[in-house]
Design a protein around this motif. Structure first.
Motif, mmCIF file in Angstrom:
data_model
loop_
_atom_site.group_PDB
_atom_site.id
_atom_site.type_symbol
_atom_site.label_atom_id
_atom_site.label_comp_id
_atom_site.label_asym_id
_atom_site.label_seq_id
_atom_site.Cartn_x
_atom_site.Cartn_y
_atom_site.Cartn_z
ATOM 1 N N MET A 37 8.469 -13.373 -13.650
ATOM 2 C CA MET A 37 7.174 -13.176 -14.303
ATOM 3 C C MET A 37 6.021 -13.477 -13.349
ATOM 4 S SD MET A 37 7.945 -14.755 -18.090
ATOM 5 C CE MET A 37 6.236 -14.571 -18.561
ATOM 6 N N TYR A 38 6.171 -14.518 -12.546
ATOM 7 C CA TYR A 38 5.132 -14.853 -11.563
ATOM 8 C C TYR A 38 4.959 -13.725 -10.541
ATOM 9 C CZ TYR A 38 3.124 -16.932 -7.383
ATOM 10 O OH TYR A 38 2.364 -17.170 -6.263
ATOM 11 N N ILE A 39 6.084 -13.179 -10.053
ATOM 12 C CA ILE A 39 6.011 -12.084 -9.074
ATOM 13 C C ILE A 39 5.344 -10.854 -9.692
ATOM 14 C CG2 ILE A 39 7.388 -10.478 -7.700
ATOM 15 C CD1 ILE A 39 7.263 -13.249 -6.517
ATOM 16 N N ILE A 40 5.699 -10.526 -10.926
ATOM 17 C CA ILE A 40 5.102 -9.360 -11.586
ATOM 18 C C ILE A 40 3.594 -9.529 -11.732
ATOM 19 C CG2 ILE A 40 4.997 -8.067 -13.750
ATOM 20 C CD1 ILE A 40 7.993 -8.586 -14.062
ATOM 21 N N ILE A 41 3.181 -10.695 -12.218
ATOM 22 C CA ILE A 41 1.740 -10.934 -12.410
ATOM 23 C C ILE A 41 1.010 -10.949 -11.073
ATOM 24 C CG2 ILE A 41 0.058 -12.625 -13.241
ATOM 25 C CD1 ILE A 41 2.106 -13.409 -15.368
ATOM 26 N N MET A 42 1.631 -11.542 -10.065
ATOM 27 C CA MET A 42 0.994 -11.595 -8.751
ATOM 28 C C MET A 42 0.751 -10.198 -8.189
ATOM 29 S SD MET A 42 2.318 -13.410 -5.237
ATOM 30 C CE MET A 42 3.547 -12.117 -4.983
ATOM 31 N N PHE A 43 1.739 -9.314 -8.326
ATOM 32 C CA PHE A 43 1.584 -7.955 -7.799
ATOM 33 C C PHE A 43 0.612 -7.130 -8.644
ATOM 34 C CE2 PHE A 43 5.330 -8.817 -5.238
ATOM 35 C CZ PHE A 43 5.046 -8.107 -4.077
ATOM 36 N N MET A 44 0.481 -7.463 -9.902
ATOM 37 C CA MET A 44 -0.476 -6.736 -10.742
ATOM 38 C C MET A 44 -1.918 -7.017 -10.329
ATOM 39 S SD MET A 44 1.231 -7.096 -14.519
ATOM 40 C CE MET A 44 -0.279 -6.531 -15.310
ATOM 41 N N TYR A 45 -2.189 -8.251 -9.887
ATOM 42 C CA TYR A 45 -3.566 -8.641 -9.582
ATOM 43 C C TYR A 45 -3.823 -8.803 -8.079
ATOM 44 C CZ TYR A 45 -4.049 -9.528 -14.554
ATOM 45 O OH TYR A 45 -4.104 -9.378 -15.914
ATOM 46 N N ASN A 46 -2.830 -8.541 -7.272
ATOM 47 C CA ASN A 46 -3.000 -8.667 -5.820
ATOM 48 C C ASN A 46 -3.346 -7.300 -5.227
ATOM 49 O OD1 ASN A 46 -2.992 -9.383 -3.188
ATOM 50 N ND2 ASN A 46 -0.786 -9.780 -3.051
ATOM 51 N N LEU A 47 -4.529 -7.202 -4.652
ATOM 52 C CA LEU A 47 -4.965 -5.936 -4.055
ATOM 53 C C LEU A 47 -4.572 -5.819 -2.588
ATOM 54 C CD1 LEU A 47 -8.552 -5.746 -5.619
ATOM 55 C CD2 LEU A 47 -6.425 -4.700 -6.431
ATOM 56 N N MET A 48 -4.085 -6.904 -1.990
ATOM 57 C CA MET A 48 -3.718 -6.886 -0.569
ATOM 58 C C MET A 48 -2.276 -6.422 -0.421
ATOM 59 S SD MET A 48 -6.581 -7.856 0.630
ATOM 60 C CE MET A 48 -6.160 -8.113 2.335
ATOM 61 N N ILE A 49 -2.028 -5.168 -0.711
ATOM 62 C CA ILE A 49 -0.685 -4.599 -0.650
ATOM 63 C C ILE A 49 -0.691 -3.413 0.307
ATOM 64 C CG2 ILE A 49 1.142 -3.429 -1.937
ATOM 65 C CD1 ILE A 49 0.288 -4.975 -4.368
ATOM 66 N N ASN A 50 0.270 -3.408 1.204
ATOM 67 C CA ASN A 50 0.431 -2.293 2.140
ATOM 68 C C ASN A 50 1.411 -1.298 1.529
ATOM 69 O OD1 ASN A 50 0.763 -0.511 4.249
ATOM 70 N ND2 ASN A 50 0.925 -2.102 5.822
ATOM 71 N N LYS A 51 0.901 -0.197 1.030
ATOM 72 C CA LYS A 51 1.753 0.780 0.349
ATOM 73 C C LYS A 51 2.610 1.592 1.309
ATOM 74 C CE LYS A 51 -1.387 1.238 -3.571
ATOM 75 N NZ LYS A 51 -2.185 2.182 -4.402
ATOM 76 N N ASN A 52 2.384 1.451 2.589
ATOM 77 C CA ASN A 52 3.167 2.200 3.565
ATOM 78 C C ASN A 52 4.477 1.511 3.924
ATOM 79 O OD1 ASN A 52 1.204 4.272 3.814
ATOM 80 N ND2 ASN A 52 -0.003 2.951 5.190
ATOM 81 N N ILE A 53 4.612 0.259 3.520
ATOM 82 C CA ILE A 53 5.866 -0.454 3.785
ATOM 83 C C ILE A 53 6.875 -0.038 2.721
ATOM 84 C CG2 ILE A 53 6.967 -2.710 3.928
ATOM 85 C CD1 ILE A 53 4.374 -3.835 4.965
ATOM 86 N N LEU A 54 7.897 0.672 3.140
ATOM 87 C CA LEU A 54 8.879 1.204 2.185
ATOM 88 C C LEU A 54 10.147 0.369 2.126
ATOM 89 C CD1 LEU A 54 8.482 5.017 2.967
ATOM 90 C CD2 LEU A 54 7.346 3.662 1.202
ATOM 91 N N HIS A 55 10.422 -0.401 3.175
ATOM 92 C CA HIS A 55 11.626 -1.235 3.150
ATOM 93 C C HIS A 55 11.446 -2.382 4.125
ATOM 94 C CE1 HIS A 55 13.203 0.048 7.105
ATOM 95 N NE2 HIS A 55 12.606 1.184 6.821
ATOM 96 N N ASN A 56 12.221 -3.434 3.867
ATOM 97 C CA ASN A 56 12.235 -4.600 4.740
ATOM 98 C C ASN A 56 13.638 -5.177 4.707
ATOM 99 O OD1 ASN A 56 12.020 -7.324 5.768
ATOM 100 N ND2 ASN A 56 9.798 -7.066 5.614
ATOM 101 N N GLN A 57 14.334 -5.065 5.812
ATOM 102 C CA GLN A 57 15.748 -5.423 5.823
ATOM 103 C C GLN A 57 15.964 -6.915 5.568
ATOM 104 O OE1 GLN A 57 17.770 -4.096 9.300
ATOM 105 N NE2 GLN A 57 19.808 -4.609 8.530
ATOM 106 N N ILE A 58 15.095 -7.761 6.089
ATOM 107 C CA ILE A 58 15.264 -9.211 5.907
ATOM 108 C C ILE A 58 15.117 -9.579 4.436
ATOM 109 C CG2 ILE A 58 14.305 -11.465 6.464
ATOM 110 C CD1 ILE A 58 13.527 -10.347 9.184
ATOM 111 N N ILE A 59 14.093 -9.032 3.775
ATOM 112 C CA ILE A 59 13.896 -9.336 2.351
ATOM 113 C C ILE A 59 15.065 -8.817 1.522
ATOM 114 C CG2 ILE A 59 12.435 -8.858 0.352
ATOM 115 C CD1 ILE A 59 10.052 -8.857 2.179
#
Length: 223
Positions: A37-59
């Motif tokens: 729930m915290y992650i969902i809310i954080m991404f809803m209100y966080n404008l600092m997102i790089n939409k060009n990042i499609l994958h991250n192997q470490i994550i």
């Protein structure tokens, strides 16, 4: 009303471990729920997102390994409890036979001569009795001894359930199922048939009376 929302107080070490495992699993699930729930809310209100990042192997490795570790952490106590449930102890104080009928129970004490009886629900109210839960002949057992129960049925599938012991075992025609319990406290405990077995399924109560060994032996000698 809180006590009606939780489990009954345990009366065996095995049921105590079951409750503790339930609480542990519930705590882990609640932590996961709040984190998501915290992650969902954080991404809803966080404008600092790089939409060009499609994958991250470490994550991707991290969110694959963490659930695996959590499941292993939950599996260890679960397997331990399952082992204790099926453990076949060498020494039993009593082996009793429990037979289900439509709609009553029969008990036979295999280690005592000629002690067997039927247990019917009481149809008339008696002082200090519970309506639809008390019986004419109670199952009598001693405290603090290992008891082995052999459960079967003579007609349809029943289920012998005693919640305070953490026992719920099916009574199947032509098959004998086994359970083991060690009762820790004196008292009178109630259970019911937990498998729909016909018209009067709800009128198959189980009453277990636990007493000291001396009183149990006196009862056995009188019967």
């Amino acid at each position: 009303m809180w006590y009606m929302m939780n489990f009954q107080d345990f009366n065996s070490f095995l049921y105590m471990y079951m409750i503790e495992f339930h609480d542990l699993s519930l705590m882990i699930l609640l932590m996961i729920l709040f984190f998501i729930m915290y992650i969902i809310i954080m991404f809803m209100y966080n404008l600092m997102i790089n939409k060009n990042i499609l994958h991250n192997q470490i994550i991707e490795i991290i969110w694959t390994m963490i659930p695996m570790v959590i499941l292993i952490f939950m599996a260890i106590p679960s397997l331990k409890i399952l082992y204790w449930m099926e453990d076949d102890y060498d020494m039993f104080f009593i082996t009793m036979k429990i037979l289900g009928h439509q709609w009553y129970w029969s008990y036979e004490y295999s280690d005592f001569k000629d002690i067997e009886f039927d247990s019917f629900m009481m149809t008339e109210y008696m002082p200090m009795s519970l309506r639809l839960l008390d019986v004419d002949n109670r199952l009598i057992l001693p405290v603090d001894f290992y008891i082995r129960g052999m459960v079967s049925s003579l007609d349809v599938i029943h289920s012998w359930a005693m919640p305070v012991m953490g026992v719920k075992i099916d009574a199947i025609p032509g098959r004998i199922n086994q359970f083991i319990m060690n009762i820790n406290y004196l008292g009178i405990y109630f259970g019911q048939c937990s498998e729909i077995c016909g018209l009067n399924h709800s009128f198959m109560p189980i009453v277990l009376e636990v007493m000291p060994l001396e009183m149990f032996l006196d009862w056995a000698n009188k019967n």
